[in-house]
Design a protein around this motif. Structure first.
Motif, PDB file in Angstrom:
ATOM      1  N   GLU A 205       0.856  -1.195   0.000  1.00  0.00           N
ATOM      2  CA  GLU A 205       0.000   0.000   0.000  1.00  0.00           C
ATOM      3  C   GLU A 205       0.888   1.240   0.000  1.00  0.00           C
ATOM      4  OE1 GLU A 205      -2.462   0.262   3.508  1.00  0.00           O
ATOM      5  OE2 GLU A 205      -3.759   1.750   2.553  1.00  0.00           O
ATOM      6  N   ASP A 206       0.497   2.248  -0.753  1.00  0.00           N
ATOM      7  CA  ASP A 206       1.126   3.562  -0.623  1.00  0.00           C
ATOM      8  C   ASP A 206       0.025   4.614  -0.746  1.00  0.00           C
ATOM      9  OD1 ASP A 206       0.651   3.955  -3.370  1.00  0.00           O
ATOM     10  OD2 ASP A 206       2.655   3.252  -3.923  1.00  0.00           O
ATOM     11  N   ASP A 207       0.393   5.861  -0.939  1.00  0.00           N
ATOM     12  CA  ASP A 207      -0.607   6.937  -0.904  1.00  0.00           C
ATOM     13  C   ASP A 207      -1.693   6.772  -1.971  1.00  0.00           C
ATOM     14  OD1 ASP A 207       0.678   8.064   1.167  1.00  0.00           O
ATOM     15  OD2 ASP A 207       1.521   9.764   0.055  1.00  0.00           O
ATOM     16  N   HIS A 208      -1.314   6.235  -3.113  1.00  0.00           N
ATOM     17  CA  HIS A 208      -2.237   6.223  -4.256  1.00  0.00           C
ATOM     18  C   HIS A 208      -2.651   4.846  -4.745  1.00  0.00           C
ATOM     19  CE1 HIS A 208      -1.832  10.527  -4.587  1.00  0.00           C
ATOM     20  NE2 HIS A 208      -0.524  10.395  -4.526  1.00  0.00           N
ATOM     21  N   THR A 209      -1.934   3.801  -4.318  1.00  0.00           N
ATOM     22  CA  THR A 209      -2.238   2.456  -4.827  1.00  0.00           C
ATOM     23  C   THR A 209      -2.340   1.436  -3.698  1.00  0.00           C
ATOM     24  OG1 THR A 209       0.065   1.739  -5.190  1.00  0.00           O
ATOM     25  CG2 THR A 209      -0.966   3.005  -6.964  1.00  0.00           C
ATOM     26  N   LEU A 210      -3.047   0.352  -3.986  1.00  0.00           N
ATOM     27  CA  LEU A 210      -3.231  -0.741  -3.025  1.00  0.00           C
ATOM     28  C   LEU A 210      -3.105  -2.056  -3.792  1.00  0.00           C
ATOM     29  CD1 LEU A 210      -4.224  -1.430  -0.034  1.00  0.00           C
ATOM     30  CD2 LEU A 210      -6.497  -1.641  -1.043  1.00  0.00           C
ATOM     31  N   ALA A 211      -2.473  -3.035  -3.187  1.00  0.00           N
ATOM     32  CA  ALA A 211      -2.361  -4.364  -3.794  1.00  0.00           C
ATOM     33  C   ALA A 211      -2.813  -5.408  -2.794  1.00  0.00           C
ATOM     34  CB  ALA A 211      -0.920  -4.632  -4.228  1.00  0.00           C
ATOM     35  N   PHE A 212      -3.578  -6.381  -3.291  1.00  0.00           N
ATOM     36  CA  PHE A 212      -4.076  -7.452  -2.418  1.00  0.00           C
ATOM     37  C   PHE A 212      -4.206  -8.732  -3.230  1.00  0.00           C
ATOM     38  CE2 PHE A 212      -7.513  -4.813  -4.044  1.00  0.00           C
ATOM     39  CZ  PHE A 212      -8.415  -5.724  -4.583  1.00  0.00           C
ATOM     40  N   ASP A 213      -4.262  -9.864  -2.517  1.00  0.00           N
ATOM     41  CA  ASP A 213      -4.370 -11.155  -3.186  1.00  0.00           C
ATOM     42  C   ASP A 213      -5.749 -11.315  -3.823  1.00  0.00           C
ATOM     43  OD1 ASP A 213      -1.801 -12.056  -2.572  1.00  0.00           O
ATOM     44  OD2 ASP A 213      -2.437 -12.869  -0.634  1.00  0.00           O
ATOM     45  N   ASP A 214      -5.763 -11.877  -5.049  1.00  0.00           N
ATOM     46  CA  ASP A 214      -7.040 -12.177  -5.706  1.00  0.00           C
ATOM     47  C   ASP A 214      -7.735 -13.309  -4.941  1.00  0.00           C
ATOM     48  OD1 ASP A 214      -8.204 -11.687  -8.861  1.00  0.00           O
ATOM     49  OD2 ASP A 214      -8.977 -13.409  -7.733  1.00  0.00           O
ATOM     50  N   ILE A 215      -9.031 -13.184  -4.779  1.00  0.00           N
ATOM     51  CA  ILE A 215      -9.793 -14.167  -3.995  1.00  0.00           C
ATOM     52  C   ILE A 215      -9.916 -15.502  -4.734  1.00  0.00           C
ATOM     53  CG2 ILE A 215     -12.154 -13.647  -4.786  1.00  0.00           C
ATOM     54  CD1 ILE A 215     -12.922 -13.458  -1.774  1.00  0.00           C
ATOM     55  N   HIS A 216      -9.775 -15.507  -6.058  1.00  0.00           N
ATOM     56  CA  HIS A 216      -9.809 -16.743  -6.859  1.00  0.00           C
ATOM     57  C   HIS A 216      -8.542 -16.814  -7.703  1.00  0.00           C
ATOM     58  CE1 HIS A 216     -14.373 -16.354  -6.408  1.00  0.00           C
ATOM     59  NE2 HIS A 216     -14.029 -17.424  -5.729  1.00  0.00           N
ATOM     60  N   PRO A 217      -7.418 -17.150  -7.059  1.00  0.00           N
ATOM     61  CA  PRO A 217      -6.126 -17.090  -7.780  1.00  0.00           C
ATOM     62  C   PRO A 217      -6.073 -18.024  -8.983  1.00  0.00           C
ATOM     63  CG  PRO A 217      -5.881 -18.159  -5.620  1.00  0.00           C
ATOM     64  CD  PRO A 217      -7.273 -17.615  -5.677  1.00  0.00           C
ATOM     65  N   GLN A 218      -5.542 -17.515 -10.089  1.00  0.00           N
ATOM     66  CA  GLN A 218      -5.387 -18.283 -11.333  1.00  0.00           C
ATOM     67  C   GLN A 218      -3.953 -18.757 -11.528  1.00  0.00           C
ATOM     68  OE1 GLN A 218      -8.154 -19.047 -13.113  1.00  0.00           O
ATOM     69  NE2 GLN A 218      -9.208 -17.975 -11.454  1.00  0.00           N
ATOM     70  N   ALA A 219      -3.107 -18.502 -10.554  1.00  0.00           N
ATOM     71  CA  ALA A 219      -1.698 -18.899 -10.602  1.00  0.00           C
ATOM     72  C   ALA A 219      -1.207 -18.922  -9.156  1.00  0.00           C
ATOM     73  CB  ALA A 219      -0.912 -17.884 -11.432  1.00  0.00           C
ATOM     74  N   PRO A 220      -0.044 -19.538  -8.884  1.00  0.00           N
ATOM     75  CA  PRO A 220       0.463 -19.562  -7.504  1.00  0.00           C
ATOM     76  C   PRO A 220       0.545 -18.157  -6.879  1.00  0.00           C
ATOM     77  CG  PRO A 220       1.700 -21.088  -8.860  1.00  0.00           C
ATOM     78  CD  PRO A 220       0.791 -20.335  -9.797  1.00  0.00           C
ATOM     79  N   VAL A 221       0.913 -17.176  -7.694  1.00  0.00           N
ATOM     80  CA  VAL A 221       0.838 -15.765  -7.260  1.00  0.00           C
ATOM     81  C   VAL A 221      -0.198 -15.083  -8.134  1.00  0.00           C
ATOM     82  CG1 VAL A 221       2.043 -13.552  -7.118  1.00  0.00           C
ATOM     83  CG2 VAL A 221       3.240 -15.676  -6.486  1.00  0.00           C
ATOM     84  N   HIS A 222      -1.172 -14.456  -7.505  1.00  0.00           N
ATOM     85  CA  HIS A 222      -2.181 -13.682  -8.247  1.00  0.00           C
ATOM     86  C   HIS A 222      -2.638 -12.542  -7.343  1.00  0.00           C
ATOM     87  CE1 HIS A 222      -6.104 -13.704 -10.866  1.00  0.00           C
ATOM     88  NE2 HIS A 222      -5.566 -12.502 -10.763  1.00  0.00           N
ATOM     89  N   ALA A 223      -2.098 -11.371  -7.617  1.00  0.00           N
ATOM     90  CA  ALA A 223      -2.463 -10.173  -6.844  1.00  0.00           C
ATOM     91  C   ALA A 223      -3.154  -9.175  -7.762  1.00  0.00           C
ATOM     92  CB  ALA A 223      -1.206  -9.553  -6.228  1.00  0.00           C
ATOM     93  N   LEU A 224      -3.907  -8.295  -7.159  1.00  0.00           N
ATOM     94  CA  LEU A 224      -4.560  -7.207  -7.885  1.00  0.00           C
ATOM     95  C   LEU A 224      -3.992  -5.886  -7.403  1.00  0.00           C
ATOM     96  CD1 LEU A 224      -8.263  -8.464  -7.657  1.00  0.00           C
ATOM     97  CD2 LEU A 224      -6.686  -8.720  -9.585  1.00  0.00           C
ATOM     98  N   VAL A 225      -3.695  -5.008  -8.333  1.00  0.00           N
ATOM     99  CA  VAL A 225      -3.158  -3.681  -8.010  1.00  0.00           C
ATOM    100  C   VAL A 225      -4.185  -2.657  -8.459  1.00  0.00           C
ATOM    101  CG1 VAL A 225      -1.336  -2.020  -8.521  1.00  0.00           C
ATOM    102  CG2 VAL A 225      -0.766  -4.447  -8.175  1.00  0.00           C
ATOM    103  N   ILE A 226      -4.619  -1.825  -7.537  1.00  0.00           N
ATOM    104  CA  ILE A 226      -5.689  -0.865  -7.851  1.00  0.00           C
ATOM    105  C   ILE A 226      -5.308   0.545  -7.400  1.00  0.00           C
ATOM    106  CG2 ILE A 226      -7.425  -2.687  -7.558  1.00  0.00           C
ATOM    107  CD1 ILE A 226      -8.324  -1.251  -4.960  1.00  0.00           C
ATOM    108  N   PRO A 227      -5.915   1.551  -8.049  1.00  0.00           N
ATOM    109  CA  PRO A 227      -5.776   2.917  -7.528  1.00  0.00           C
ATOM    110  C   PRO A 227      -6.727   3.088  -6.344  1.00  0.00           C
ATOM    111  CG  PRO A 227      -7.152   2.934  -9.495  1.00  0.00           C
ATOM    112  CD  PRO A 227      -6.721   1.502  -9.292  1.00  0.00           C
ATOM    113  N   LYS A 228      -6.332   3.868  -5.367  1.00  0.00           N
ATOM    114  CA  LYS A 228      -7.236   4.124  -4.232  1.00  0.00           C
ATOM    115  C   LYS A 228      -8.429   4.971  -4.681  1.00  0.00           C
ATOM    116  CE  LYS A 228      -4.220   3.381  -0.338  1.00  0.00           C
ATOM    117  NZ  LYS A 228      -3.548   3.948   0.846  1.00  0.00           N
ATOM    118  N   LYS A 229      -8.171   5.832  -5.650  1.00  0.00           N
ATOM    119  CA  LYS A 229      -9.266   6.639  -6.208  1.00  0.00           C
ATOM    120  C   LYS A 229     -10.068   5.778  -7.182  1.00  0.00           C
ATOM    121  CE  LYS A 229      -8.579   9.555 -10.203  1.00  0.00           C
ATOM    122  NZ  LYS A 229      -8.142  10.777 -10.860  1.00  0.00           N
ATOM    123  N   HIS A 230     -11.381   5.959  -7.210  1.00  0.00           N
ATOM    124  CA  HIS A 230     -12.205   5.165  -8.122  1.00  0.00           C
ATOM    125  C   HIS A 230     -12.061   5.636  -9.560  1.00  0.00           C
ATOM    126  CE1 HIS A 230     -15.471   2.516  -9.385  1.00  0.00           C
ATOM    127  NE2 HIS A 230     -15.718   3.485 -10.256  1.00  0.00           N
TER     128      HIS A 230
END
Ligand code: AMP
Ligand code: ZN
Length: 114
Positions: free
Chosen positions: A21-46
């Motif tokens: 997490e930083d001021d503008h972005t957030l990353a979290f694990d995907d709830i239905h992973p399609q690979a051993p690592v599957h994260a989602l990176v999103i902007p905090k702003k919609h």
């Protein structure tokens, strides 16, 4: 209150396994992973999707890709390699309409993705 699922994750009203997490972005694990690592990176702003971005999102889009690279480092897949994907709109396969980049790795990613 926002009706957007990923805005609720930003607001910590819906739980998620946060990776970075930083001021503008957030990353979290995907709830239905399609690979051993599957994260989602999103902007905090919609922002709904890439197609809804304008010049004012230029810096944010760059920041999101840098966060993807940080997440890959944190997950230990930077050297082995990984894939960054963003689905846009119905035919793009987008199901959550808050901009997100999938970061997948930990196995060989096939191409074409289908
Ligand atoms: P897309 O189909 O590109 O819009 O991707 C949406 C992604 O969000 C899918 O990979 C889902 O598994 C993931 N997802 C949906 N709900 C959640 C949630 N509550 N926490 C984490 N990931 C989620
Ligand atoms: Zn949102």
């Amino acid at each position: 209150m926002s009706e957007c699922l990923f805005c609720k994750i930003v607001e910590r009203k819906v739980p998620a396994t946060v990776v970075y997490e930083d001021d503008h972005t957030l990353a979290f694990d995907d709830i239905h992973p399609q690979a051993p690592v599957h994260a989602l990176v999103i902007p905090k702003k919609h922002v709904a999707a890439v197609r809804d971005c304008g010049e004012e999102e230029q810096a944010l889009l760059g920041k999101l890709l840098l966060t993807c690279a940080k997440v890959a480092q944190l997950k230990g897949i930077a050297d082995s390699g990984y894939r960054i994907v963003t689905n846009t709109g119905k035919d793009g396969g987008q199901t959550v309409f808050h901009l997100h980049f999938h970061v997948t790795g930990g196995r060989h990613m096939r191409w074409p993705p289908g």
